[in-house]
Design a protein around this motif. Structure first.
Motif: not given
Length: 263
Positions: A3, A86, A89, A93, A122
């Motif tokens: 990302r 978490r 996320r 996302d 994540g």
């Protein structure tokens, strides 16, 4: 591509500078810090740097030290920090998250176990300030093999002989520390930072993001104008420590982000 890579590629195509915001996980408490974290993207934050509280934060000044202590007093742990990611996320996302901290909690959890939990939660990248390049086999290389960026810090004392070693296994972006000393210790000066950023960029294609000593929209704009973006940490943590409502903290972050994006 992580990302982080995707975000910086998009910013480059838009000819826009990055704004990175640091907060301490669990400060002043878990739910408040999660609420702030969830509001950061809407306030213009491109990358979130999430601090993991630790008892001996050698790179941090009093503001972040106290934030870490408040979080630890409230029961914040590395496990709870990963659970916080978490939960974030579940509603976001796309925004990159860089976990910033020290090696001891990771070592205590076990590197393989930590990397499995971090990627599952994540996390996109790591900044672990007390692991020099000479210890890359300890965490840096396993992290990259797991798909995480490992972000290094370069400082005003990183000379041309040392710089290639620092850059060797760095990915995502390079974090340039604008001052000598700890976080929150002095104001960054674009006239001094610009030549150093140019020196680093001559040796890497990675974005160079500047942190330490940025606390106003104007400084954010000035620093971003000579780099690929900027990081603000202590100034945001001070706003949180003042007890202001989450909305007011996010308004402050938004003003900083606007400044950086004009850089």
């Amino acid at each position: 591509m992580t990302r982080i890579d995707t975000t910086f590629a998009a910013l480059k195509s838009e000819r826009r500078k990055a704004f990175v915001a640091y907060i301490m996980a669990g400060d002043p408490d878990l739910e408040t810090s999660l609420s702030i974290m969830q509001g950061l993207p809407g306030a213009g934050v491109d990358v979130i740097e999430l601090g993991v509280p630790f008892t001996d934060p050698m790179a941090d000044g009093p503001t972040i030290q106290l934030a870490g202590q408040r979080a630890l007093d409230g029961g914040q742990t590395l496990d709870k920090t990963l659970d916080m990611v978490r939960r974030f996320r579940a509603g976001n996302d796309t925004t990159p998250i860089v976990l910033m901290g020290y090696y001891n909690p990771i070592y205590s959890m076990g590197v393989a176990h930590f990397l499995e939990k971090a990627t599952d939660a994540g996390i996109d990248g790591l900044i672990v300030v007390d692991l020099p390049p000479e210890e890359d086999s300890e965490l840096c290389l396993p992290a990259q093999a797991a798909g995480l960026n490992f972000i290094r810090l370069a400082t005003p004392t990183t000379d041309d002989r040392r710089l290639p070693k620092v850059l060797q296994n760095t990915s995502g972006f390079v974090y340039y520390v604008s001052i000598t000393g700890i976080t929150g210790a002095a104001a960054a000066q674009a006239a001094q930072v610009g030549p150093e950023v140019a020196r680093i960029k001559a040796q890497t294609d990675l974005p160079v993001i500047v942190g330490f000593g940025i606390s106003t929209p104007q400084t954010a704009q000035d620093i971003a104008s000579v780099a690929d973006g900027c990081v603000v940490g202590s100034a945001i943590v001070k706003e949180i420590a003042s007890g202001k409502p989450v909305a007011d903290v996010l308004d402050y972050v938004r003003a900083l982000a606007d400044g950086a994006h004009q850089g």
